[in-house]
Design a protein around this motif. Sequence first.
Motif, PDB file in Angstrom:
ATOM      1  N   LYS A  66       0.834  -1.210   0.000  1.00  0.00           N
ATOM      2  CA  LYS A  66       0.000   0.000   0.000  1.00  0.00           C
ATOM      3  C   LYS A  66       0.865   1.256   0.000  1.00  0.00           C
ATOM      4  CE  LYS A  66      -3.377  -0.215   3.110  1.00  0.00           C
ATOM      5  NZ  LYS A  66      -4.083  -0.689   4.337  1.00  0.00           N
ATOM      6  N   ASN A  67       1.860   1.271   0.891  1.00  0.00           N
ATOM      7  CA  ASN A  67       2.686   2.475   1.043  1.00  0.00           C
ATOM      8  C   ASN A  67       3.581   2.734  -0.172  1.00  0.00           C
ATOM      9  OD1 ASN A  67       1.655   2.976   3.575  1.00  0.00           O
ATOM     10  ND2 ASN A  67       3.268   1.857   4.646  1.00  0.00           N
ATOM     11  N   ALA A  68       4.146   1.676  -0.752  1.00  0.00           N
ATOM     12  CA  ALA A  68       5.130   1.851  -1.827  1.00  0.00           C
ATOM     13  C   ALA A  68       4.516   1.906  -3.219  1.00  0.00           C
ATOM     14  CB  ALA A  68       6.163   0.720  -1.772  1.00  0.00           C
ATOM     15  N   LEU A  69       3.375   1.241  -3.411  1.00  0.00           N
ATOM     16  CA  LEU A  69       2.810   1.148  -4.757  1.00  0.00           C
ATOM     17  C   LEU A  69       1.464   1.852  -4.913  1.00  0.00           C
ATOM     18  CD1 LEU A  69       3.547  -2.615  -5.604  1.00  0.00           C
ATOM     19  CD2 LEU A  69       5.031  -0.637  -5.904  1.00  0.00           C
ATOM     20  N   ILE A  70       0.565   1.605  -3.972  1.00  0.00           N
ATOM     21  CA  ILE A  70      -0.813   2.065  -4.170  1.00  0.00           C
ATOM     22  C   ILE A  70      -1.000   3.531  -3.785  1.00  0.00           C
ATOM     23  CG2 ILE A  70      -3.232   1.658  -3.563  1.00  0.00           C
ATOM     24  CD1 ILE A  70      -2.314  -1.346  -3.134  1.00  0.00           C
ATOM     25  N   LYS A  77      -4.549  -5.436  -1.831  1.00  0.00           N
ATOM     26  CA  LYS A  77      -4.015  -6.753  -1.506  1.00  0.00           C
ATOM     27  C   LYS A  77      -2.492  -6.711  -1.612  1.00  0.00           C
ATOM     28  CE  LYS A  77      -8.140  -8.693  -1.351  1.00  0.00           C
ATOM     29  NZ  LYS A  77      -8.720  -9.117  -0.077  1.00  0.00           N
ATOM     30  N   HIS A  78      -1.845  -7.707  -1.036  1.00  0.00           N
ATOM     31  CA  HIS A  78      -0.394  -7.843  -1.207  1.00  0.00           C
ATOM     32  C   HIS A  78      -0.099  -8.139  -2.672  1.00  0.00           C
ATOM     33  CE1 HIS A  78       3.549  -9.998  -0.957  1.00  0.00           C
ATOM     34  NE2 HIS A  78       3.803  -8.983  -0.159  1.00  0.00           N
ATOM     35  N   HIS A  79       1.042  -7.668  -3.149  1.00  0.00           N
ATOM     36  CA  HIS A  79       1.317  -7.771  -4.589  1.00  0.00           C
ATOM     37  C   HIS A  79       1.410  -9.202  -5.102  1.00  0.00           C
ATOM     38  CE1 HIS A  79       5.649  -8.859  -4.363  1.00  0.00           C
ATOM     39  NE2 HIS A  79       5.670  -8.109  -3.284  1.00  0.00           N
ATOM     40  N   LEU A  80       1.613 -10.190  -4.212  1.00  0.00           N
ATOM     41  CA  LEU A  80       1.661 -11.589  -4.629  1.00  0.00           C
ATOM     42  C   LEU A  80       0.285 -12.246  -4.593  1.00  0.00           C
ATOM     43  CD1 LEU A  80       4.928 -12.806  -2.850  1.00  0.00           C
ATOM     44  CD2 LEU A  80       4.619 -12.289  -5.276  1.00  0.00           C
ATOM     45  N   LEU A 140       0.003  -4.077  -8.672  1.00  0.00           N
ATOM     46  CA  LEU A 140       0.446  -4.431 -10.031  1.00  0.00           C
ATOM     47  C   LEU A 140      -0.750  -4.395 -10.980  1.00  0.00           C
ATOM     48  CD1 LEU A 140       2.815  -7.453  -9.313  1.00  0.00           C
ATOM     49  CD2 LEU A 140       3.499  -5.207 -10.120  1.00  0.00           C
ATOM     50  N   ASN A 141      -1.764  -5.167 -10.613  1.00  0.00           N
ATOM     51  CA  ASN A 141      -2.992  -5.213 -11.407  1.00  0.00           C
ATOM     52  C   ASN A 141      -4.034  -4.290 -10.784  1.00  0.00           C
ATOM     53  OD1 ASN A 141      -2.265  -7.393 -13.356  1.00  0.00           O
ATOM     54  ND2 ASN A 141      -2.065  -8.567 -11.474  1.00  0.00           N
ATOM     55  N   PHE A 188     -14.846  -3.323 -15.640  1.00  0.00           N
ATOM     56  CA  PHE A 188     -15.036  -2.685 -16.944  1.00  0.00           C
ATOM     57  C   PHE A 188     -13.723  -2.123 -17.482  1.00  0.00           C
ATOM     58  CE2 PHE A 188     -15.647   0.842 -13.986  1.00  0.00           C
ATOM     59  CZ  PHE A 188     -14.970   1.897 -14.586  1.00  0.00           C
ATOM     60  N   PHE A 189     -12.729  -2.048 -16.587  1.00  0.00           N
ATOM     61  CA  PHE A 189     -11.422  -1.530 -17.008  1.00  0.00           C
ATOM     62  C   PHE A 189     -10.362  -2.203 -16.149  1.00  0.00           C
ATOM     63  CE2 PHE A 189      -8.340   2.240 -16.605  1.00  0.00           C
ATOM     64  CZ  PHE A 189      -7.629   1.865 -17.732  1.00  0.00           C
ATOM     65  N   GLU A 190      -9.312  -2.703 -16.806  1.00  0.00           N
ATOM     66  CA  GLU A 190      -8.282  -3.459 -16.093  1.00  0.00           C
ATOM     67  C   GLU A 190      -6.945  -3.282 -16.786  1.00  0.00           C
ATOM     68  OE1 GLU A 190      -7.510  -8.178 -14.889  1.00  0.00           O
ATOM     69  OE2 GLU A 190      -9.262  -7.600 -16.056  1.00  0.00           O
ATOM     70  N   PHE A 191      -5.865  -3.184 -16.006  1.00  0.00           N
ATOM     71  CA  PHE A 191      -4.531  -3.099 -16.597  1.00  0.00           C
ATOM     72  C   PHE A 191      -3.481  -3.543 -15.584  1.00  0.00           C
ATOM     73  CE2 PHE A 191      -5.258   0.971 -14.551  1.00  0.00           C
ATOM     74  CZ  PHE A 191      -4.057   1.217 -13.898  1.00  0.00           C
ATOM     75  N   ASN A 192      -2.326  -3.901 -16.109  1.00  0.00           N
ATOM     76  CA  ASN A 192      -1.147  -4.187 -15.294  1.00  0.00           C
ATOM     77  C   ASN A 192      -0.212  -3.000 -15.453  1.00  0.00           C
ATOM     78  OD1 ASN A 192       1.586  -5.013 -14.604  1.00  0.00           O
ATOM     79  ND2 ASN A 192       0.829  -7.103 -14.537  1.00  0.00           N
ATOM     80  N   ILE A 193       0.164  -2.353 -14.365  1.00  0.00           N
ATOM     81  CA  ILE A 193       0.913  -1.101 -14.467  1.00  0.00           C
ATOM     82  C   ILE A 193       2.293  -1.295 -15.082  1.00  0.00           C
ATOM     83  CG2 ILE A 193       1.973  -1.149 -12.162  1.00  0.00           C
ATOM     84  CD1 ILE A 193       1.231   1.954 -12.132  1.00  0.00           C
ATOM     85  N   THR A 194       2.879  -2.478 -14.963  1.00  0.00           N
ATOM     86  CA  THR A 194       4.209  -2.706 -15.551  1.00  0.00           C
ATOM     87  C   THR A 194       4.130  -2.931 -17.059  1.00  0.00           C
ATOM     88  OG1 THR A 194       4.143  -5.091 -15.142  1.00  0.00           O
ATOM     89  CG2 THR A 194       5.075  -3.710 -13.402  1.00  0.00           C
TER      90      THR A 194
END
Length: 354
Positions: free
Chosen positions: A28-32, A82-85, A113-114, A132-138
Amino acid sequence: MDFKDQILQLAARVEKLLPQLKTEEATKNALIMPFIQVLGYDVFNPFEVNPEFIADIGIKKGEKVDYAIMKDGEPTILIECKHHLEKLDPHNSQLFRYFHTTKAKFGLLTNGLNYRFYTDLDEQNKMDTTPFFEFNITEIKEAEIAELKKFHKSYFDVESITNTASELKYLNELKTFLNKELITPSDAFISFFTRQVYAGVLTAKVKEQFGPIIKRSFNLLISDAINERLKSALNQEKQLEAAEAETIAGEPAPNIVTTEEELEGFYIVKSLLRQNVDAKRITYRDAQSYFAILLDDNNRKTICRLYLGSSKQYLVVLDENKKELKYEIKTLDEIYGYAETLLEAVGKLEKGKK
């Protein structure tokens, strides 16, 4: 820096950070939280981003959603993290249960990530089971950045997003369906396309014969489309090179007017670089769409480009693939803040020379 650059910059950091993120809180702190900031919201202002937002469900009190993006005192987007894994499953998510208890129109389920955006297209006030909308940021694409921008604080409009949500949802579902069929065509898929070109009886043997043909046909169609786009991109690059070639050592070609503002930008860049480079080696060539600052009067040695004279102005450097990296500047004085970027660009050109 514009929205696209901010998203791409965040995307570049994500994979480097993953090994250090052992918990959901770290994710949450580093990515979201940085992602929410890129959307223009102040994560430290509970009137904009309310952490641990309480969403009571019937007799269950004190149930919490990780974040709620607020507008006029009401939640507009509920975010569950959620946790990234961890895999994302809306059926088991708190978001799915909380959606109907608030006035929020959108739900976001993410592991950093997703990112999956939901609304209530199928049944009002009940969150859909598919996003309705989905992506992987990488792996985020240009079109996805354009859709994501609609959620930015400056552009956020519930009605506008809702109007396009239905189209996006079915577009994504059809894309998934077609992708699956192109990898392993179903009997119905083979039958449909075979009937378009084959007049005989569709026996099992005929369908077995046409399966690989249909698959190859689609692969060729996709390959041709990609080749056409590559041709178009190469033609555009040739046109740009031709426009650059029309200019000679600082003398503009016909119909191109070098402005005082462009010259001032040139002298700022020159002053920043002269500590490391002989000033005589720094030249410029004015093109139709931009003002190029070069090393050794060589259009293959672009130090930077200036896009001036419009509502949005940019300082641009080229990466190793000649792709433009844009930095928005409000005034020419802001170029001074990119001294290290410019010196690094020259350093790469000098290294290439060696």
